[in-house]
Design a protein around this motif. Structure first.
Motif, PDB file in Angstrom:
ATOM      1  N   VAL B  29      10.423   2.155   3.861  1.00 53.95           N
ATOM      2  CA  VAL B  29       9.798   1.430   3.146  1.00 53.95           C
ATOM      3  C   VAL B  29       8.603   1.098   3.897  1.00 53.95           C
ATOM      4  CG1 VAL B  29       9.054   0.004   1.128  1.00 53.95           C
ATOM      5  CG2 VAL B  29      11.359   1.310   1.284  1.00 53.95           C
ATOM      6  N   PHE B  30       6.984   1.364   3.057  1.00 55.88           N
ATOM      7  CA  PHE B  30       6.321   0.716   3.448  1.00 55.88           C
ATOM      8  C   PHE B  30       5.193   0.449   2.022  1.00 55.88           C
ATOM      9  CE2 PHE B  30       6.785   4.124   5.824  1.00 55.88           C
ATOM     10  CZ  PHE B  30       6.681   3.899   7.498  1.00 55.88           C
ATOM     11  N   GLY B  31       4.747  -1.444   2.117  1.00 54.74           N
ATOM     12  CA  GLY B  31       4.170  -1.559   1.042  1.00 54.74           C
ATOM     13  C   GLY B  31       3.771  -3.227   1.156  1.00 54.74           C
ATOM     14  N   ASN B  32       2.895  -3.852   0.480  1.00 48.99           N
ATOM     15  CA  ASN B  32       3.010  -5.448   0.148  1.00 48.99           C
ATOM     16  C   ASN B  32       3.349  -5.976  -0.056  1.00 48.99           C
ATOM     17  OD1 ASN B  32      -0.412  -3.831  -0.149  1.00 48.99           O
ATOM     18  ND2 ASN B  32      -0.402  -3.620  -1.695  1.00 48.99           N
ATOM     19  N   PRO B  33       3.241  -7.478  -0.014  1.00 46.98           N
ATOM     20  CA  PRO B  33       5.075  -7.983  -0.101  1.00 46.98           C
ATOM     21  C   PRO B  33       4.936  -7.926  -1.900  1.00 46.98           C
ATOM     22  CG  PRO B  33       2.927  -9.583   0.807  1.00 46.98           C
ATOM     23  CD  PRO B  33       2.328  -7.726   0.812  1.00 46.98           C
ATOM     24  N   PRO B  34       6.746  -8.228  -1.378  1.00 47.81           N
ATOM     25  CA  PRO B  34       7.150  -8.141  -3.080  1.00 47.81           C
ATOM     26  C   PRO B  34       6.252  -9.038  -4.183  1.00 47.81           C
ATOM     27  CG  PRO B  34       8.713  -8.288  -1.353  1.00 47.81           C
ATOM     28  CD  PRO B  34       7.611  -8.551  -0.625  1.00 47.81           C
ATOM     29  N   SER B  35       5.669 -10.439  -3.626  1.00 49.12           N
ATOM     30  CA  SER B  35       4.751 -11.044  -4.148  1.00 49.12           C
ATOM     31  C   SER B  35       3.595 -10.403  -5.557  1.00 49.12           C
ATOM     32  CB  SER B  35       4.936 -12.338  -4.040  1.00 49.12           C
ATOM     33  OG  SER B  35       4.209 -11.903  -2.479  1.00 49.12           O
ATOM     34  N   THR B  36       3.443  -9.653  -4.670  1.00 49.99           N
ATOM     35  CA  THR B  36       2.261  -8.815  -4.654  1.00 49.99           C
ATOM     36  C   THR B  36       2.065  -7.690  -6.479  1.00 49.99           C
ATOM     37  OG1 THR B  36       2.350  -7.196  -3.256  1.00 49.99           O
ATOM     38  CG2 THR B  36       0.737  -8.890  -3.029  1.00 49.99           C
ATOM     39  N   GLN B  75       8.441  -2.525   6.012  1.00 49.85           N
ATOM     40  CA  GLN B  75       7.825  -3.069   6.338  1.00 49.85           C
ATOM     41  C   GLN B  75       6.923  -3.282   5.867  1.00 49.85           C
ATOM     42  OE1 GLN B  75       7.094   0.163  10.015  1.00 49.85           O
ATOM     43  NE2 GLN B  75       4.948  -0.508  10.391  1.00 49.85           N
ATOM     44  N   ILE B  76       6.426  -4.367   5.957  1.00 52.90           N
ATOM     45  CA  ILE B  76       4.653  -5.066   5.864  1.00 52.90           C
ATOM     46  C   ILE B  76       4.040  -4.029   6.149  1.00 52.90           C
ATOM     47  CG2 ILE B  76       3.727  -6.772   4.242  1.00 52.90           C
ATOM     48  CD1 ILE B  76       6.449  -7.070   2.822  1.00 52.90           C
ATOM     49  N   GLY B  77       3.225  -3.618   5.225  1.00 49.32           N
ATOM     50  CA  GLY B  77       1.442  -2.936   5.960  1.00 49.32           C
ATOM     51  C   GLY B  77       1.103  -1.480   5.083  1.00 49.32           C
ATOM     52  N   LYS B  78       0.165  -1.441   4.742  1.00 56.95           N
ATOM     53  CA  LYS B  78      -0.063  -0.464   4.334  1.00 56.95           C
ATOM     54  C   LYS B  78      -0.573   1.043   4.847  1.00 56.95           C
ATOM     55  CE  LYS B  78      -4.246  -2.621   2.047  1.00 56.95           C
ATOM     56  NZ  LYS B  78      -4.248  -2.888   0.502  1.00 56.95           N
ATOM     57  N   VAL B  79      -0.042   1.784   3.950  1.00 58.34           N
ATOM     58  CA  VAL B  79      -0.587   3.183   4.806  1.00 58.34           C
ATOM     59  C   VAL B  79      -1.971   3.343   3.396  1.00 58.34           C
ATOM     60  CG1 VAL B  79       0.033   4.885   4.017  1.00 58.34           C
ATOM     61  CG2 VAL B  79       2.271   3.594   3.873  1.00 58.34           C
ATOM     62  N   ILE B  80      -2.640   3.993   5.433  1.00 58.95           N
ATOM     63  CA  ILE B  80      -4.345   4.277   4.747  1.00 58.95           C
ATOM     64  C   ILE B  80      -4.364   5.890   4.223  1.00 58.95           C
ATOM     65  CG2 ILE B  80      -6.252   4.274   5.369  1.00 58.95           C
ATOM     66  CD1 ILE B  80      -4.583   1.273   5.153  1.00 58.95           C
ATOM     67  N   GLU B  81      -3.358   6.892   4.778  1.00 54.47           N
ATOM     68  CA  GLU B  81      -3.979   8.204   4.741  1.00 54.47           C
ATOM     69  C   GLU B  81      -2.459   8.933   4.819  1.00 54.47           C
ATOM     70  OE1 GLU B  81      -7.543   9.812   6.088  1.00 54.47           O
ATOM     71  OE2 GLU B  81      -7.415  11.480   4.906  1.00 54.47           O
ATOM     72  N   ILE B  82      -2.190   9.443   4.573  1.00 55.99           N
ATOM     73  CA  ILE B  82      -1.211  10.603   5.242  1.00 55.99           C
ATOM     74  C   ILE B  82      -2.149  12.348   5.246  1.00 55.99           C
ATOM     75  CG2 ILE B  82       0.920  11.587   3.651  1.00 55.99           C
ATOM     76  CD1 ILE B  82       0.789   9.260   1.492  1.00 55.99           C
ATOM     77  N   PHE B  83      -1.433  12.956   6.352  1.00 55.46           N
ATOM     78  CA  PHE B  83      -1.235  14.036   6.930  1.00 55.46           C
ATOM     79  C   PHE B  83      -0.571  15.096   6.710  1.00 55.46           C
ATOM     80  CE2 PHE B  83      -3.455  10.478   9.031  1.00 55.46           C
ATOM     81  CZ  PHE B  83      -5.376  10.674   8.444  1.00 55.46           C
ATOM     82  N   PRO B  84      -0.808  15.962   5.825  1.00 55.72           N
ATOM     83  CA  PRO B  84       0.151  17.096   6.024  1.00 55.72           C
ATOM     84  C   PRO B  84      -0.164  17.732   7.597  1.00 55.72           C
ATOM     85  CG  PRO B  84      -1.220  17.886   4.598  1.00 55.72           C
ATOM     86  CD  PRO B  84      -2.340  16.239   4.842  1.00 55.72           C
ATOM     87  N   MET B  85       1.219  17.832   8.349  1.00 60.59           N
ATOM     88  CA  MET B  85       1.577  18.345   9.417  1.00 60.59           C
ATOM     89  C   MET B  85       1.951  19.975   9.592  1.00 60.59           C
ATOM     90  SD  MET B  85      -0.390  16.040  11.371  1.00 60.59           S
ATOM     91  CE  MET B  85      -0.125  16.236  12.945  1.00 60.59           C
TER      92      MET B  85
END
Lengths: 284, 284
Positions: B29-36, B75-85
């Motif tokens: 899981v990638f995301g902002n902290p739960p408190s947000t 993982q606390i972190g922002k997904v900026i973009e997703i690329f099809p491969m």
């Protein structure tokens, strides 16, 4: 008139109910006892978030308590049929007739296949409700096909009014049948007769009967409500849990796979809020 | 290679995660902290069945604990973009690149409208990620537009590398900004320049800047993944939470109304099980 009648007291139905109540609607749930829900028998459920490692029985009890705490009325009783009445619906709940503006179908997955002759003789010797139609068979011989021990109560009741009751269980482990009910093994094949039921054919025998009671834990949705659109044996819904009929919503296992508690609860939530939107359109 | 990458650590994302783990898939899981999470601020939630009268904070903590108990890595972190491969996807998580066979979008509802010039100058002075692109603006002047106090951290970081940082909050009550960050009131109107960003226009002023950082709690789904089909500003899904792209699923607020915990959790459940089905098709 009830605002939202909910058919089924499992996870989907109870989730719908609390969401209706929270929006100040007059809600009523009709269903089998919670202990007959599939989930009740689950040994351990880990994938409904917030309730880790709970067993099915505790989970259902928690759901029922939550609903009761919020004032949800739950009536134990089987809805036999739903009739469209223009801008409301009439429910036949074991011959008690109840009016509702909207209906949420949360009646679960029905595994039953339709027997040859079942549709043809429905109302002409075939019945889904012992309480409703039992008195018509006073002094006669009937067969009862049950898909769970829930049906034994119906067979016992019929044994008090009928001359003879054959019981054909489609499950293992009979719980409690009256001594004068005759249990027969095997699968029913066909219901036969001229204009009304006269016989039922089993694997290896033929019984002369005046009535055949098919007692399923869940009456298939398409039988409950004429004109309801189905898709792959499930009620066809859009993302707002609307069916093809105005004011009729569906949630939970009756809308198809996956058969999961979380899905059912999410769908109950959405169906209730959509019903609330629809109800508000009447007030304008 | 991760089996199921989940974008968003709210109710939908965590529900998806536990369902992936239960089916023995490698989940992250990638995301902002739960408190947000929006729900974190709710005073009382009564309509998620099984958790009567809980406040949002306790609810989210319970969800996070449930997921952690089941071994879900968050993982606390922002997904900026997703690329099809081809038959997998590559995620840019603040410039860390991660491969995943399937992706569940559970990134919530994005209220952001697109600024004039935003799309035009994306990658030419407009950025969604301070951690990724901050070093490019060493010694320069930038503006940061933040939609929540979560963006203040980005502004503070930029103030350490840039000559000058203007901060334009689109919310009330600033929490903690470095002294050398200049706060400006008002709404940004337009981003201007020849081939790269040169100015940003506010209600009543014009700023000369080399970069504009637009820091949203949720990056709009259509920006995350080129080619993703939307409908009424929501990710378009079918009843199995499949999007128009193979191996990409969506759940929760990003799929549209109603914005509800129970709906989100149900959809997370369905999305994960559908991703599992898809993963099994690779093993044959």
């Amino acid at each position: 008139m009830i605002d939202i009648a909910i058919i089924g007291a499992g996870p989907a139905g109870l989730s719908a109910a609390i969401n209706g109540v929270i929006r100040n609607k007059k809600v009523k749930v009709f269903g089998n006892p919670p202990s007959t829900s599939y989930i009740y028998k689950a040994e351990r459920v880990d994938n409904y978030i917030g309730m880790l490692g709970v067993n099915g029985k505790d989970m259902m009890n928690e759901f029922v308590n939550h609903a009761k705490e919020m004032g949800v009325p739950i009536q134990i009783g089987k809805v036999i049929e739903i009739f469209p009445m223009g801008d409301y619906y009439m429910l036949n709940v074991e011959n008690e007739f109840i009016e509702a503006r909207t209906v949420i179908l949360a009646n679960g997955f029905s595994k039953g296949t339709v027997l040859e002759g079942e549709n043809e003789f429905l109302g002409k010797g075939v019945s889904y409700c012992a309480t409703c139609d039992g008195p018509l068979y006073r002094g006669k011989t009937v067969a009862v096909i049950g898909d769970s021990d829930y049906a034994e109560e119906d067979a016992n009741y019929l044994s008090e009014v009928c001359e003879k009751v054959y019981y054909i269980p489609q499950y293992k482990d009979i719980k409690s049948l009256n001594a004068n009910v005759e249990v027969l093994e095997g699968k029913p094949k066909k219901i036969l007769g001229e204009t009304v039921v006269e016989r039922i054919q089993l694997n290896q025998s033929d019984l002369e009967v005046s009535g055949v009671f098919i007692i399923k834990q869940n009456i298939p949705s398409a039988k409950l409500l004429q004109g309801l659109e189905m898709e792959n044996k499930a009620v066809k819904v859009n993302k707002f849990m609307e069916t093809n009929m105005k004011g009729i919503y569906a949630a939970g296992d009756c809308t198809g796979r996956p058969y999961q508690v979380a899905k059912a609860i999410g769908e109950g939530n959405v169906a209730a809020l959509q019903a609330v939107n629809y109800l508000h359109s009447f007030k304008k």
